[in-house]
Design a protein around this motif. Structure first.
Motif, PDB file in Angstrom:
ATOM      1  N   PRO A 162       0.833  -1.211   0.000  1.00  0.00           N
ATOM      2  CA  PRO A 162       0.000   0.000   0.000  1.00  0.00           C
ATOM      3  C   PRO A 162       0.867   1.261   0.000  1.00  0.00           C
ATOM      4  O   PRO A 162       1.855   1.347   0.740  1.00  0.00           O
ATOM      5  CB  PRO A 162      -0.811  -0.116   1.285  1.00  0.00           C
ATOM      6  N   VAL A 163       0.524   2.197  -0.859  1.00  0.00           N
ATOM      7  CA  VAL A 163       1.221   3.488  -0.898  1.00  0.00           C
ATOM      8  C   VAL A 163       0.206   4.594  -1.132  1.00  0.00           C
ATOM      9  O   VAL A 163      -0.828   4.386  -1.748  1.00  0.00           O
ATOM     10  CB  VAL A 163       2.308   3.575  -2.003  1.00  0.00           C
ATOM     11  N   ASN A 164       0.538   5.742  -0.608  1.00  0.00           N
ATOM     12  CA  ASN A 164      -0.168   6.960  -0.966  1.00  0.00           C
ATOM     13  C   ASN A 164       0.777   7.763  -1.837  1.00  0.00           C
ATOM     14  O   ASN A 164       1.992   7.754  -1.623  1.00  0.00           O
ATOM     15  CB  ASN A 164      -0.573   7.764   0.263  1.00  0.00           C
ATOM     16  N   LEU A 165       0.211   8.433  -2.813  1.00  0.00           N
ATOM     17  CA  LEU A 165       1.011   9.279  -3.689  1.00  0.00           C
ATOM     18  C   LEU A 165       0.914  10.716  -3.209  1.00  0.00           C
ATOM     19  O   LEU A 165      -0.179  11.284  -3.150  1.00  0.00           O
ATOM     20  CB  LEU A 165       0.529   9.166  -5.138  1.00  0.00           C
ATOM     21  N   TRP A 166       2.036  11.249  -2.823  1.00  0.00           N
ATOM     22  CA  TRP A 166       2.150  12.637  -2.436  1.00  0.00           C
ATOM     23  C   TRP A 166       2.761  13.357  -3.620  1.00  0.00           C
ATOM     24  O   TRP A 166       3.503  12.769  -4.396  1.00  0.00           O
ATOM     25  CB  TRP A 166       3.056  12.771  -1.225  1.00  0.00           C
ATOM     26  N   GLY A 167       2.489  14.648  -3.790  1.00  0.00           N
ATOM     27  CA  GLY A 167       3.136  15.330  -4.893  1.00  0.00           C
ATOM     28  C   GLY A 167       2.728  16.768  -5.040  1.00  0.00           C
ATOM     29  O   GLY A 167       1.960  17.318  -4.249  1.00  0.00           O
ATOM     30  N   GLN A 168       3.308  17.342  -6.092  1.00  0.00           N
ATOM     31  CA  GLN A 168       3.006  18.721  -6.458  1.00  0.00           C
ATOM     32  C   GLN A 168       3.469  18.976  -7.875  1.00  0.00           C
ATOM     33  O   GLN A 168       4.302  18.256  -8.413  1.00  0.00           O
ATOM     34  CB  GLN A 168       3.655  19.694  -5.482  1.00  0.00           C
ATOM     35  N   THR A 169       2.892  20.009  -8.451  1.00  0.00           N
ATOM     36  CA  THR A 169       3.270  20.392  -9.808  1.00  0.00           C
ATOM     37  C   THR A 169       4.501  21.296  -9.771  1.00  0.00           C
ATOM     38  O   THR A 169       4.861  21.843  -8.713  1.00  0.00           O
ATOM     39  CB  THR A 169       2.136  21.160 -10.506  1.00  0.00           C
ATOM     40  N   ARG A 170       5.088  21.464 -10.918  1.00  0.00           N
ATOM     41  CA  ARG A 170       6.219  22.384 -11.066  1.00  0.00           C
ATOM     42  C   ARG A 170       5.826  23.796 -10.614  1.00  0.00           C
ATOM     43  O   ARG A 170       6.569  24.458  -9.897  1.00  0.00           O
ATOM     44  CB  ARG A 170       6.658  22.388 -12.542  1.00  0.00           C
ATOM     45  N   GLU A 171       4.632  24.237 -11.022  1.00  0.00           N
ATOM     46  CA  GLU A 171       4.166  25.573 -10.671  1.00  0.00           C
ATOM     47  C   GLU A 171       4.004  25.727  -9.158  1.00  0.00           C
ATOM     48  O   GLU A 171       4.386  26.745  -8.585  1.00  0.00           O
ATOM     49  CB  GLU A 171       2.846  25.899 -11.385  1.00  0.00           C
ATOM     50  N   GLN A 172       3.436  24.724  -8.520  1.00  0.00           N
ATOM     51  CA  GLN A 172       3.279  24.769  -7.067  1.00  0.00           C
ATOM     52  C   GLN A 172       4.643  24.817  -6.375  1.00  0.00           C
ATOM     53  O   GLN A 172       4.835  25.587  -5.432  1.00  0.00           O
ATOM     54  CB  GLN A 172       2.495  23.542  -6.579  1.00  0.00           C
ATOM     55  N   TRP A 173       5.559  23.999  -6.851  1.00  0.00           N
ATOM     56  CA  TRP A 173       6.900  23.946  -6.259  1.00  0.00           C
ATOM     57  C   TRP A 173       7.597  25.298  -6.350  1.00  0.00           C
ATOM     58  O   TRP A 173       8.090  25.818  -5.362  1.00  0.00           O
ATOM     59  CB  TRP A 173       7.718  22.865  -6.952  1.00  0.00           C
ATOM     60  N   PHE A 174       7.629  25.866  -7.540  1.00  0.00           N
ATOM     61  CA  PHE A 174       8.371  27.124  -7.711  1.00  0.00           C
ATOM     62  C   PHE A 174       7.648  28.298  -7.064  1.00  0.00           C
ATOM     63  O   PHE A 174       8.298  29.230  -6.579  1.00  0.00           O
ATOM     64  CB  PHE A 174       8.684  27.379  -9.179  1.00  0.00           C
TER      65      PHE A 174
END
Length: 179
Positions: A162-174
């Protein structure tokens, strides 16, 4: 490939090198450190995964970096861009040797690796595949500004993990980093 080198305040990130293997094998033999990375591995299996990472650099032009502590020159983990066939998205992952836990190395190194993935690889999104009970990695993802996108599916033979995917877009990051 061998010219890629990222330096942070406390770390050097560079492609996997032959001299890293003994520390890599010790890291992967540690039941606690390897718990969320597929479990502890004997040296012979660690060797195969070590070569797989070196091969990713050769074939894809990127892979997880060896994390070298600047003050001591010792190998303390591996982290960085990872996107094997069947993966749910382009990932920046991390794994730090237990003796280096609690120093913020995962966050510091992953931030530099995310910058590099967006700037040099042209990625527009980044994920982190994190086991729901992996509190330490969830904390790193939060520090990086990632959000929990919910359950994900890894390819075989990891498809039952089991995994959850965490993340963000390039725009959110910058935007978060003021760039």
């Amino acid at each position: 490939m061998s010219t890629v080198r990222i330096e942070t305040d406390r770390l050097i990130l560079r492609p996997t090198a032959a001299e890293d293997f003994d520390a890599w094998a010790a890291f992967m033999a540690d039941d606690v450190a390897a718990r969320f990375l597929g479990g502890a591995q004997p040296r012979s299996i660690a060797w195969r995964y070590f070569l797989m990472m070196a091969g990713a650099w050769q074939i894809q032009g990127y892979g997880m970096f060896s994390v070298i502590e600047r003050s001591s020159g010792r190998w303390v983990g591996r982290l960085g861009p990872w996107f094997p066939d069947g993966w749910p998205g382009p990932e920046v992952g991390w794994g730090i040797a237990r003796e280096a836990w609690g120093r913020g190395y995962a966050t510091e190194g992953a931030a530099a690796a995310i910058d590099w993935a967006f700037d040099q690889l042209g990625w527009t999104d980044v994920i982190h595949s994190i086991a729901p009970e992996n509190e330490a990695s969830r904390a790193v993802a939060v520090k990086l500004g990632a959000t929990d996108r919910g359950p994900g599916q890894l390819p075989p033979p990891l498809d039952n993990e089991p995994v959850n995917l965490w993340g963000q877009t390039r725009e959110q990051w910058f935007a978060r980093r003021g760039r």
